[in-house]
Design a protein around this motif. Structure first.
Motif, PDB file in Angstrom:
ATOM      1  N   LYS A 115       0.820  -1.203   0.000  1.00 23.52           N
ATOM      2  CA  LYS A 115       0.000   0.000   0.000  1.00 23.52           C
ATOM      3  C   LYS A 115       0.861   1.263   0.000  1.00 23.52           C
ATOM      4  O   LYS A 115       0.500   2.268  -0.605  1.00 23.52           O
ATOM      5  CB  LYS A 115      -0.935  -0.024   1.209  1.00 23.52           C
ATOM      6  N   LEU A 116       2.040   1.181   0.659  1.00 19.32           N
ATOM      7  CA  LEU A 116       2.932   2.348   0.713  1.00 19.32           C
ATOM      8  C   LEU A 116       3.447   2.741  -0.670  1.00 19.32           C
ATOM      9  O   LEU A 116       3.757   3.904  -0.912  1.00 19.32           O
ATOM     10  CB  LEU A 116       4.130   2.056   1.621  1.00 19.32           C
ATOM     11  N   THR A 117       3.547   1.730  -1.583  1.00 19.06           N
ATOM     12  CA  THR A 117       4.072   2.051  -2.921  1.00 19.06           C
ATOM     13  C   THR A 117       3.213   3.112  -3.590  1.00 19.06           C
ATOM     14  O   THR A 117       3.686   3.811  -4.483  1.00 19.06           O
ATOM     15  CB  THR A 117       4.102   0.809  -3.830  1.00 19.06           C
ATOM     16  N   SER A 118       1.952   3.248  -3.159  1.00 18.71           N
ATOM     17  CA  SER A 118       1.086   4.266  -3.770  1.00 18.71           C
ATOM     18  C   SER A 118       1.666   5.668  -3.580  1.00 18.71           C
ATOM     19  O   SER A 118       1.431   6.559  -4.391  1.00 18.71           O
ATOM     20  CB  SER A 118      -0.319   4.182  -3.186  1.00 18.71           C
ATOM     21  N   LEU A 119       2.462   5.851  -2.500  1.00 16.39           N
ATOM     22  CA  LEU A 119       3.076   7.161  -2.278  1.00 16.39           C
ATOM     23  C   LEU A 119       4.064   7.517  -3.394  1.00 16.39           C
ATOM     24  O   LEU A 119       4.299   8.682  -3.680  1.00 16.39           O
ATOM     25  CB  LEU A 119       3.814   7.184  -0.931  1.00 16.39           C
ATOM     26  N   ALA A 120       4.627   6.471  -4.027  1.00 21.74           N
ATOM     27  CA  ALA A 120       5.614   6.706  -5.072  1.00 21.74           C
ATOM     28  C   ALA A 120       4.983   7.344  -6.308  1.00 21.74           C
ATOM     29  O   ALA A 120       5.689   7.836  -7.183  1.00 21.74           O
ATOM     30  CB  ALA A 120       6.320   5.407  -5.444  1.00 21.74           C
ATOM     31  N   SER A 121       3.637   7.351  -6.366  1.00 20.22           N
ATOM     32  CA  SER A 121       2.976   8.031  -7.481  1.00 20.22           C
ATOM     33  C   SER A 121       3.355   9.518  -7.471  1.00 20.22           C
ATOM     34  O   SER A 121       3.423  10.164  -8.505  1.00 20.22           O
ATOM     35  CB  SER A 121       1.459   7.869  -7.373  1.00 20.22           C
ATOM     36  N   LEU A 122       3.668  10.027  -6.266  1.00 20.57           N
ATOM     37  CA  LEU A 122       4.007  11.438  -6.117  1.00 20.57           C
ATOM     38  C   LEU A 122       5.322  11.800  -6.807  1.00 20.57           C
ATOM     39  O   LEU A 122       5.530  12.950  -7.184  1.00 20.57           O
ATOM     40  CB  LEU A 122       4.120  11.738  -4.625  1.00 20.57           C
ATOM     41  N   ILE A 123       6.227  10.829  -6.924  1.00 23.58           N
ATOM     42  CA  ILE A 123       7.498  11.120  -7.599  1.00 23.58           C
ATOM     43  C   ILE A 123       7.527  10.455  -8.966  1.00 23.58           C
ATOM     44  O   ILE A 123       8.572  10.071  -9.463  1.00 23.58           O
ATOM     45  CB  ILE A 123       8.712  10.687  -6.737  1.00 23.58           C
ATOM     46  N   GLN A 124       6.350  10.319  -9.568  1.00 20.46           N
ATOM     47  CA  GLN A 124       6.227   9.883 -10.966  1.00 20.46           C
ATOM     48  C   GLN A 124       6.578   8.426 -11.189  1.00 20.46           C
ATOM     49  O   GLN A 124       6.882   8.031 -12.314  1.00 20.46           O
ATOM     50  CB  GLN A 124       7.083  10.755 -11.920  1.00 20.46           C
ATOM     51  N   TYR A 125       6.578   7.612 -10.137  1.00 26.83           N
ATOM     52  CA  TYR A 125       6.784   6.186 -10.380  1.00 26.83           C
ATOM     53  C   TYR A 125       5.457   5.615 -10.885  1.00 26.83           C
ATOM     54  O   TYR A 125       4.424   5.777 -10.241  1.00 26.83           O
ATOM     55  CB  TYR A 125       7.229   5.471  -9.100  1.00 26.83           C
ATOM     56  N   PRO A 126       5.458   4.936 -12.054  1.00 26.21           N
ATOM     57  CA  PRO A 126       4.202   4.558 -12.706  1.00 26.21           C
ATOM     58  C   PRO A 126       3.558   3.326 -12.083  1.00 26.21           C
ATOM     59  O   PRO A 126       3.374   2.300 -12.744  1.00 26.21           O
ATOM     60  CB  PRO A 126       4.629   4.286 -14.142  1.00 26.21           C
ATOM     61  N   GLU A 127       3.228   3.391 -10.780  1.00 22.60           N
ATOM     62  CA  GLU A 127       2.524   2.256 -10.171  1.00 22.60           C
ATOM     63  C   GLU A 127       1.027   2.415 -10.406  1.00 22.60           C
ATOM     64  O   GLU A 127       0.596   3.362 -11.060  1.00 22.60           O
ATOM     65  CB  GLU A 127       2.912   2.110  -8.697  1.00 22.60           C
ATOM     66  N   VAL A 128       0.222   1.523  -9.856  1.00 17.38           N
ATOM     67  CA  VAL A 128      -1.176   1.423 -10.292  1.00 17.38           C
ATOM     68  C   VAL A 128      -1.997   2.681  -9.981  1.00 17.38           C
ATOM     69  O   VAL A 128      -2.773   3.150 -10.822  1.00 17.38           O
ATOM     70  CB  VAL A 128      -1.847   0.146  -9.726  1.00 17.38           C
ATOM     71  N   TRP A 182      -7.242  -3.695  -7.131  1.00 13.08           N
ATOM     72  CA  TRP A 182      -5.963  -4.392  -7.313  1.00 13.08           C
ATOM     73  C   TRP A 182      -5.153  -4.475  -6.027  1.00 13.08           C
ATOM     74  O   TRP A 182      -4.484  -5.465  -5.762  1.00 13.08           O
ATOM     75  CB  TRP A 182      -5.158  -3.740  -8.437  1.00 13.08           C
ATOM     76  N   TYR A 183      -5.201  -3.388  -5.216  1.00 17.13           N
ATOM     77  CA  TYR A 183      -4.505  -3.470  -3.914  1.00 17.13           C
ATOM     78  C   TYR A 183      -5.104  -4.587  -3.068  1.00 17.13           C
ATOM     79  O   TYR A 183      -4.388  -5.407  -2.486  1.00 17.13           O
ATOM     80  CB  TYR A 183      -4.612  -2.141  -3.152  1.00 17.13           C
ATOM     81  N   LEU A 184      -6.432  -4.619  -3.024  1.00 15.21           N
ATOM     82  CA  LEU A 184      -7.102  -5.652  -2.233  1.00 15.21           C
ATOM     83  C   LEU A 184      -6.745  -7.047  -2.731  1.00 15.21           C
ATOM     84  O   LEU A 184      -6.468  -7.954  -1.939  1.00 15.21           O
ATOM     85  CB  LEU A 184      -8.619  -5.467  -2.330  1.00 15.21           C
ATOM     86  N   ALA A 185      -6.735  -7.184  -4.075  1.00 13.33           N
ATOM     87  CA  ALA A 185      -6.426  -8.496  -4.660  1.00 13.33           C
ATOM     88  C   ALA A 185      -5.030  -8.946  -4.247  1.00 13.33           C
ATOM     89  O   ALA A 185      -4.814 -10.090  -3.828  1.00 13.33           O
ATOM     90  CB  ALA A 185      -6.544  -8.426  -6.176  1.00 13.33           C
ATOM     91  N   ALA A 186      -4.055  -8.023  -4.328  1.00 17.77           N
ATOM     92  CA  ALA A 186      -2.670  -8.375  -3.991  1.00 17.77           C
ATOM     93  C   ALA A 186      -2.565  -8.799  -2.531  1.00 17.77           C
ATOM     94  O   ALA A 186      -1.939  -9.815  -2.206  1.00 17.77           O
ATOM     95  CB  ALA A 186      -1.754  -7.184  -4.268  1.00 17.77           C
ATOM     96  N   VAL A 187      -3.204  -8.036  -1.654  1.00 22.22           N
ATOM     97  CA  VAL A 187      -3.130  -8.349  -0.223  1.00 22.22           C
ATOM     98  C   VAL A 187      -3.822  -9.676   0.081  1.00 22.22           C
ATOM     99  O   VAL A 187      -3.364 -10.457   0.914  1.00 22.22           O
ATOM    100  CB  VAL A 187      -3.744  -7.186   0.590  1.00 22.22           C
ATOM    101  N   THR A 188      -4.933  -9.942  -0.640  1.00 25.79           N
ATOM    102  CA  THR A 188      -5.674 -11.185  -0.410  1.00 25.79           C
ATOM    103  C   THR A 188      -4.848 -12.411  -0.768  1.00 25.79           C
ATOM    104  O   THR A 188      -4.870 -13.415  -0.075  1.00 25.79           O
ATOM    105  CB  THR A 188      -6.971 -11.187  -1.244  1.00 25.79           C
TER     106      THR A 188
END
Lengths: 260, 278
Positions: free
Chosen positions: B216-229, B253-259
Motif C-alpha cells: 500500500k505504501l508504494t502508492s506514495l511513489a505516485s508522487l514522484i512519478q513512479y508509474p505504479e497502479v 488491485w490493492y485488495l487483490a494483492a493483499v488477499t
C-alpha cells in the motif's frame, strides 16, 4: 609425569562487584572423573563455564590438552586469541547444560550431527552413521527423528550428551545435568554418564547427586565462597571429611535426603 | 432426601439452546448498514461499466506489475538492511550499536513521503555522483523514479524491519547461543544455523504485516512519478474525469494483492514452525 587434562592456576572471576571465583587452582589427570559439590553461589558452575569459555576469567590461566585457553603467548606477553581460535578451542571440551539447550528446530539426529558436519566440515554420510551409534549408546536411537519438544527432559538430556560426545572431546563438562529433570529420568541420565566415565573420558561434573558422586567419581572437589575448600579422593571425602564446612554440607544434604 | 429426588427430576429434562439475542440484533443492524452503503455506491455517481472497462486495460495492468515489483524490491532491500541493522544493534561492540540506533531513530522519525521527495531531489544536494573506476554521472539522471522510490521505501522499511528482527533475535533463549558456542560454532555460523531459523518463525507474522503495508505504501511513489497502479489510474482520470471509477479499479488491485498474500504467509509460518511442539 603425564600432561594433565585440565590445569588451572589462580582463576579469578567476578560478576560486577561480586567475586565468584577467588583463586582456583586445579590439576586433573587424563581419564579422571571429578565431581564438584558445593552450595549455590559457591562458584562451581562458574568454574565449569570458564573452562568451557562461556565466561571469561579476569585473572588466572587454564590449560586444556596442552593449549592455553583464550590467550596465546606473543612477543613475551599473553594476548587474547581471536574469536575463530576461541571457537575452535571450545571443541576441546564437550559441555552438557542443566537445561539441555537442544536446538528445537532440529531432530535428535540433526542435533548430534550439527557439530561434526557444520563445524568440523565432515561428510554427512559418515557422521550420520556415527551419530546413530552415539544415539544408540545413550538409548535414544528409536527417537532419532523426533524433535526436542517431542522428548521428555531425560531423553533430551541424553541426546544432549550424545551431541557433546559427537565432537570426540577429551574432556566432558556437566553442569548440574539432572537438576531440571523429573525423578524418574534422573537414573537414565546418570547411567549414561556412568558409561561415559567408563569409556575413559576425563569428566568434570557439577552435581547435587551425592550417590552418583560416591559411586562414579574418582575425586571430589568441595567449593565454598569461590575457592576449592576440600579436594580429596571420593572415599576419603565421604569417609573422613577434613573441613568443618564440608561436614556441615554433607550433614545437611544427607539429612535432607533421609527425611525426604 | 427431598433435595436428591428434586435434583434427579432435573436429570430427565431436555436441554434447550441459548439464543444470543444481542448478536442477532447487532447482526441485523450491521447488515442494514452494509446494504445502505452498497445502495449508496450503486445509485451514486458511479458508472460501474467504467470500472469493468478499465479493470484490465494495459496501463492499469502495467501499474499493478510496477506496484508489485516495487513492493518486492523495496521489501528485499528493507530485509537485508534491516537484518544487518538488527545484528548491529545487538553487537557487543559500541560502534555498530550506535550507528544502528541512530539509523532507526532517523528513518522512523521522518515521514516516508518526505524521504521519497528527498531521494527524488537528491541532485539538489549532490549534483554529481562519482563511482570510482566506473565514471561520473549527473545525479538527476541516476535518481530515476524507480531508484528514488526503491531507496525511499526500502531504507525506511529497513528501520522497522530492524526492530522486528531485534525482537526476534532476543526472543531466542540465551542457552541456544551457549550450546552453539559449546560445539565450536563461530558467531556467524551460530547466527545462520541456530539463531536465525528460530528467530525467523517469530518474525514471520509481523513481516507479513510489513509486506502488506509496503504494497500500500508504494502508492506514495505516485508522487514522484513512479508509474505504479494508483499513478496510472490518476493519469487516466485526469483525461476522462472518471475519478471514483478509477480509484475503485486501483483499490480492487490493492485488495487483490493483499488477499493473495495471506495464504502465502500461512504457508511460510508452517514451513518454519518445525519442531515447535508435538
Amino acid at each position: 609425569m603425564t600432561e594433565p587434562a585440565i590445569w588451572i592456576r589462580n582463576l579469578h572471576k567476578s560478576f560486577g562487584a561480586n567475586p565468584v571465583l577467588r583463586g582456583v587452582s586445579l590439576d586433573i589427570p587424563p581419564g579422571q572423573v571429578v565431581c564438584v559439590l558445593g552450595g549455590s553461589g559457591s562458584g562451581k558452575t562458574t568454574l565449569l563455564r570458564c573452562i568451557a569459555q562461556l565466561e571469561t576469567a579476569e585473572d588466572g590461566l587454564i590449560v586444556m590438552s596442552g593449549e592455553l585457553l583464550g590467550h596465546q603467548e606473543r612477543n613475551g606477553r599473553l594476548v587474547p586469541r581471536n574469536a575463530r581460535d576461541i571457537a575452535r578451542q571450545r571443541r576441546l571440551a564437550g559441555m552438557v547444560f542443566q537445561r539441555f539447550n537442544l536446538f528445537p528446530h532440529m531432530t535428535a539426529l540433526e542435533n548430534v550431527m550439527e557439530g561434526p558436519v557444520r563445524v568440523q566440515k565432515r561428510p554427512a554420510a559418515d557422521v550420520k552413521h556415527e551419530a546413530l551409534e552415539l544415539l544408540r549408546s545413550v538409548g535414544m536411537e528409536h527417537r532419532a527423528n523426533h524433535y526436542p519438544a517431542q522428548l521428555s527432559g531425560g531423553q533430551q538430556q541424553r541426546v544432549a550428551i550424545a551431541r557433546a560426545l559427537a565432537l570426540k572431546p577429551a574432556v566432558m563438562l556437566f553442569d548440574e545435568p539432572t537438576s531440571a529433570l523429573d525423578p524418574e529420568s534422573v537414573g537414565d541420565v546418570l547411567a549414561v554418564m556412568q558409561s561415559v566415565a567408563a569409556s575413559g573420558v576425563t569428566m568434570l561434573v557439577v552435581t547435587h547427586e551425592l550417590s552418583f558422586a560416591r559411586e562414579v567419581a574418582d575425586r571430589i572437589l568441595f567449593m565454598d565462597g569461590g575457592v576449592i575448600l576440600e579436594d580429596a579422593p571420593t572415599a576419603d571425602f565421604f569417609g573422613t571429611p577434613r573441613e568443618e564446612r564440608t561436614r556441615a554440607f554433607l550433614a545437611a544434604v544427607l539429612g535432607q535426603k533421609s527425611t525426604a | 432426601m427431598t433435595r436428591t429426588t428434586e435434583s434427579s427430576r432435573l436429570l430427565a429434562l431436555p436441554r434447550g439452546r441459548h439464543i444470543a439475542w444481542t448478536q442477532i440484533a447487532s447482526g441485523v443492524v450491521l447488515l442494514a448498514l452494509c446494504a445502505w452503503i452498497i445502495h449508496a455506491f450503486a445509485v451514486g455517481q458511479i458508472e460501474w461499466r467504467y470500472v469493468g472497462q478499465f479493470l484490465f486495460v494495459p496501463s492499469i495492468l502495467r501499474g499493478v506489475g510496477a506496484t508489485l515489483l516495487m513492493a518486492v524490491c523495496a521489501m528485499a532491500l528493507g530485509m537485508v538492511a534491516g537484518i544487518i541493522l538488527a545484528l548491529g544493534r545487538l553487537s557487543t561492540a559500541w560502534l555498530p550499536r550506535i550507528v544502528s540506533g541512530l539509523y532507526v531513530w532517523l528513518f522512523r522519525g521522518v515521514p516516508v513521503i518526505l524521504q521519497l521527495l528527498i531521494w527524488f531531489n537528491l541532485a539538489l544536494i549532490f549534483p554529481h555522483v562519482t563511482l570510482p573506476g566506473i565514471g561520473s554521472y549527473r545525479t538527476v539522471d541516476l535518481m530515476t523514479p524507480f531508484l528514488s522510490a526503491l531507496f525511499g521505501l526500502g531504507l525506511n522499511q529497513a528501520a522497522y524491519i530492524a526492530e522486528i528482527f531485534r525482537a526476534g533475535f532476543q526472543s531466542v533463549d540465551r542457552g541456544q547461543y551457549e550450546a552453539a558456542s559449546a560445539i565450536g560454532m563461530t558467531r556467524l555460523t551460530a547466527m545462520r544455523r541456530i539463531i536465525f531459523p528460530q528467530a525467523f518463525r517469530t518474525v514471520i507474522p509481523p513481516l507479513g504485516n510489513e509486506f502488506i503495508n509496503m504494497i500500500k505504501l508504494t502508492s506514495l511513489a505516485s508522487l514522484i512519478q513512479y508509474p505504479e497502479v494508483l499513478h496510472n489510474a490518476e493519469t487516466i482520470y485526469y483525461a476522462n474525469t472518471r475519478v471514483i471509477e478509477l480509484l475503485i479499479v486501483a483499490g480492487f488491485w490493492y485488495l487483490a494483492a493483499v488477499t493473495v498474500l495471506s495464504p502465502l504467509q500461512h504457508l511460510l509460518e508452517r514451513r518454519f514452525s518445525r519442531g515447535k511442539s508435538a
